[in-house]
Scaffold this active site. Structure first.
Site, mmCIF file in Angstrom:
data_model
loop_
_atom_site.group_PDB
_atom_site.id
_atom_site.type_symbol
_atom_site.label_atom_id
_atom_site.label_comp_id
_atom_site.label_asym_id
_atom_site.label_seq_id
_atom_site.Cartn_x
_atom_site.Cartn_y
_atom_site.Cartn_z
ATOM 1 N N GLU A 259 0.892 -1.176 0.000
ATOM 2 C CA GLU A 259 0.000 0.000 0.000
ATOM 3 C C GLU A 259 0.917 1.209 0.000
ATOM 4 O O GLU A 259 1.515 1.543 1.029
ATOM 5 C CB GLU A 259 -0.889 -0.005 1.255
ATOM 6 C CG GLU A 259 -1.873 -1.150 1.327
ATOM 7 C CD GLU A 259 -3.026 -1.025 0.332
ATOM 8 O OE1 GLU A 259 -3.162 0.035 -0.325
ATOM 9 O OE2 GLU A 259 -3.773 -2.007 0.198
ATOM 10 N N CYS A 293 -2.618 9.129 2.601
ATOM 11 C CA CYS A 293 -2.355 8.696 1.213
ATOM 12 C C CYS A 293 -3.595 8.950 0.364
ATOM 13 O O CYS A 293 -3.504 9.078 -0.844
ATOM 14 C CB CYS A 293 -1.970 7.227 1.188
ATOM 15 S SG CYS A 293 -3.203 6.219 1.995
HETATM 16 P P1 NAP Z 1 8.140 5.448 4.665
HETATM 17 O O1 NAP Z 1 9.280 6.379 4.858
HETATM 18 O O2 NAP Z 1 8.134 4.598 3.447
HETATM 19 O O3 NAP Z 1 8.092 4.544 5.986
HETATM 20 C C1 NAP Z 1 7.126 3.569 6.163
HETATM 21 C C2 NAP Z 1 7.680 2.451 7.029
HETATM 22 O O4 NAP Z 1 8.760 1.835 6.347
HETATM 23 C C3 NAP Z 1 8.217 2.913 8.378
HETATM 24 O O5 NAP Z 1 7.944 1.923 9.340
HETATM 25 C C4 NAP Z 1 9.716 3.006 8.115
HETATM 26 O O6 NAP Z 1 10.506 2.816 9.261
HETATM 27 C C5 NAP Z 1 9.907 1.828 7.186
HETATM 28 N N1 NAP Z 1 11.111 1.939 6.364
HETATM 29 C C6 NAP Z 1 11.759 3.060 5.972
HETATM 30 N N2 NAP Z 1 12.831 2.722 5.220
HETATM 31 C C7 NAP Z 1 12.849 1.367 5.135
HETATM 32 C C8 NAP Z 1 13.707 0.429 4.500
HETATM 33 N N3 NAP Z 1 14.766 0.808 3.785
HETATM 34 N N4 NAP Z 1 13.424 -0.879 4.628
HETATM 35 C C9 NAP Z 1 12.353 -1.282 5.339
HETATM 36 N N5 NAP Z 1 11.502 -0.446 5.971
HETATM 37 C C10 NAP Z 1 11.745 0.874 5.862
HETATM 38 O O7 NAP Z 1 6.734 6.199 4.674
HETATM 39 P P2 NAP Z 1 6.186 7.260 5.719
HETATM 40 O O8 NAP Z 1 6.868 8.544 5.452
HETATM 41 O O9 NAP Z 1 6.208 6.705 7.102
HETATM 42 O O10 NAP Z 1 4.643 7.322 5.290
HETATM 43 C C11 NAP Z 1 4.188 8.144 4.305
HETATM 44 C C12 NAP Z 1 3.936 7.368 3.016
HETATM 45 O O11 NAP Z 1 3.067 6.271 3.255
HETATM 46 C C13 NAP Z 1 3.238 8.224 1.984
HETATM 47 O O12 NAP Z 1 3.830 8.046 0.727
HETATM 48 C C14 NAP Z 1 1.810 7.666 1.985
HETATM 49 O O13 NAP Z 1 1.109 7.859 0.780
HETATM 50 C C15 NAP Z 1 2.050 6.234 2.268
HETATM 51 N N6 NAP Z 1 0.809 5.618 2.791
HETATM 52 C C16 NAP Z 1 0.128 4.782 1.976
HETATM 53 C C17 NAP Z 1 -1.061 4.209 2.428
HETATM 54 C C18 NAP Z 1 -1.846 3.281 1.567
HETATM 55 O O14 NAP Z 1 -2.686 2.574 2.110
HETATM 56 N N7 NAP Z 1 -1.624 3.239 0.258
HETATM 57 C C19 NAP Z 1 -1.512 4.491 3.717
HETATM 58 C C20 NAP Z 1 -0.783 5.358 4.516
HETATM 59 C C21 NAP Z 1 0.401 5.907 4.031
HETATM 60 P P3 NAP Z 1 11.189 4.070 10.041
HETATM 61 O O15 NAP Z 1 10.063 4.928 10.465
HETATM 62 O O16 NAP Z 1 11.887 3.420 11.166
HETATM 63 O O17 NAP Z 1 12.086 4.751 9.054
#
Ligand code: NAP
Length: 484
Positions: A259, A293
């Site tokens: 997602e 999102c």
């Molecule tokens: P993110 O930076 O991708 O982080 C999401 C999760 O992934 C966090 O737990 C993060 O951990 C972890 N993570 C980061 N780098 C990683 C890596 N290299 N390997 C494995 N895990 C890793 O996203 P965010 O900034 O938290 O959230 C915003 C994004 O989520 C937006 O793009 C939004 O559109 C999307 N989103 C999508 C949906 C949907 O249902 N489509 C719903 C909600 C949000 P750390 O925090 O420890 O870095």
């Protein structure tokens, strides 16, 4: 401060949860959890080392045979208990999110009830896992199709909906009979710890749910994906990280659900009822302060209604009370961090440099990670703010003349999560069907529902969460051929 966190009468342990035990990490390292409304440290959460991550995978693997063999009714009743506890403790659930995420009280409370509903929905789905039995066309065998839990599932969640993104994965995984390792975002581990605490109180056996917060996260997740016991990755977060995780999952051909990011278009057609359009646009934009999102990101408004829409939307935005979520009257809270707030401010500055005009807002708060509800006009299709997921309280309006032009601009994106269309119903549905997205809201601003399939096309992801489809993401199909 490091030992416990008190929220009303609930005591939380800012620790890892592995094999049914709350533990500090094996290194003893901790990281701060910050209240973005004032920058204060609420707790210091345990860092999970590689040893802790291995222990979580092994606990989940050891618990899998018994949990997957547990009667569906028993799994269902545990999930139902979690729904009951979370319903009783809704104010605690809300307060934890307000404190570590910064969102307003009404946004946090709405998330608490949305998140809680996944436990009730999947308690009901646990006892309705489908199967098939039929005679083959040649008449030589019976075809029996059953579904089996995939195995150990790694669940990675973002900070913007710290509760709902966790329960939208935990509930179907547990209903299906999978065992789990939850890895919440670093900004919001307390909400995850609270959900896990509730599951423990609901009777989830040890090892079935584990909670880890590794740092650095990339190598730890790669290591877990390389572990032979891990069979499923369910990720919600940015497209950038999702792409990397798909690559890492390829080595062991791990089953993935993704997602990812969005860049939702919102189209106001000629003839739209402006009362409905402005109310819907306000909700689609401002739910969760724009950090969603599903948040409407690109507003395409027909020239015949453009000025009236802008005027009325501006009035709604300018009237919002902005401030800390613990003051329950505030309607717009803080962004999750000063870094996120600055990203939004930079996008607005760039938009202005590229020709947009600020009608309201456009300013940072004096203290904390606040940003005013903002409306921009004269935004160009394809400009930086139009092509970027803003993730903040900024309405960026593009004027259009022809409906075909609006459809083609709405589809001109690498993302395809959700779209909003306002107009005369028949025309709005026809336009909605031409949009290359996973979800379309017609004349309404909120689309998420635990009973509906949530997910996107293109680079917004793979698979669906919620609904009857959500549990299938945690099940393997098995076909048995039995000679007649
Ligand atoms: P993110 O930076 O991708 O982080 C999401 C999760 O992934 C966090 O737990 C993060 O951990 C972890 N993570 C980061 N780098 C990683 C890596 N290299 N390997 C494995 N895990 C890793 O996203 P965010 O900034 O938290 O959230 C915003 C994004 O989520 C937006 O793009 C939004 O559109 C999307 N989103 C999508 C949906 C949907 O249902 N489509 C719903 C909600 C949000 P750390 O925090 O420890 O870095």
């Amino acid at each position: 401060m490091t030992d416990t966190v008190h929220v009303t009468d609930v005591v939380l342990f800012p620790n890892l949860y592995i094999d049914g035990e709350w533990r500090p990490g094996s290194t003893g390292d901790r990281f701060p959890v910050v209240d973005p409304s004032d920058g204060s440290t609420i707790a210091e959460f345990a860092v999970a080392s590689e040893v802790d991550c291995d222990a979580a995978v092994e606990a989940a693997a050891a618990a899998f045979p018994a949990w997957s063999a547990t009667a569906p009714r028993v799994r269902s009743e545990i999930l139902r208990r979690a729904w009951e506890i979370l319903t009783d403790e809704v104010d605690v659930f809300t307060e934890i999110m307000v404190r570590e995420n910064g969102k307003s009280w009404p946004d946090a409370k709405a998330e608490a009830s949305y998140a809680t509903e996944f436990f009730r929905w999947f308690a009901e789905e646990a006892v309705r896992i489908p199967g098939e039995y039929r005679l083959s066309p040649a008449g030589d065998k019976h075809i029996i199709v059953t579904h089996h839990p995939i195995g150990v599932a790694l669940l990675i969640t973002p900070w913007n909906f710290p509760a709902a993104m966790a329960t939208r994965k935990l509930a179907p995984a547990l209903a299906a009979g999978c065992t789990t390792i939850l890895k919440p975002a670093s900004e919001t581990p307390l909400t995850a710890a609270y959900v896990v605490d509730v599951l423990e109180r609901s009777g989830v056996p040890k090892g079935v749910v584990n909670l880890i917060t590794p740092k650095p996260v990339g190598p730890a997740v790669s290591r877990m994906l390389a572990h032979p016991a891990v069979r499923k990755l369910s990720f919600t977060g940015s497209t950038e990280v999702g792409r990397d995780l798909l690559k890492s999952s390829a080595d062991r051909v791990i089953n993935t659900s993704m997602e990812l990011g969005g860049n939702a278009p919102l189209i106001v057609l000629p003839g739209a009822d402006l009362d409905i359009a402005v109310e819907g646009a306000f909700l689609a934009k401002m739910r969760n302060g724009g950090s969603a999102c599903t948040s409407a990101n690109r507003f395409y408004v027909h020239e015949s209604v453009h000025d009236a829409f802008v005027e009325r939307m501006t009035e709604r935005l300018a009237a919002m009370s902005v401030g800390p979520g613990l003051d329950r009257r505030n309607q717009l809270g803080a962004l999750v961090s000063v870094k996120e707030r600055d990203k939004v401010a930079d996008l607005v500055d760039t938009a202005v440099a590229e020709g947009a005009r600020i009608v309201t807002g456009g300013a940072k708060g004096e203290r904390g990670a606040f940003y005013a509800a903002t409306l921009l006009i004269d935004v160009a299709h394809g400009s930086t703010i139009n092509a970027t997921e803003i993730f903040g309280p900024v309405t960026a309006v593009v004027r259009f003349a022809e409906v075909d032009e609006a459809v083609s601009k709405a589809n001109d994106s690498e993302f395809g999560l959700v779209a909003y269309v306002f107009g005369e119903e028949r025309q709005a549905i026809q336009v909605g069907q031409r949009l290359d997205v996973g979800m379309v809201a017609i004349n309404r601003g909120v689309i998420s529902d635990p009973a509906a399939p949530f997910g996107g096309t293109k680079q917004s992801g793979l698979g669906r969460e919620g609904s009857t489809e959500g549990i299938l993401e945690f099940l393997e199909t098995q076909y048995l051929a039995v000679t007649v």
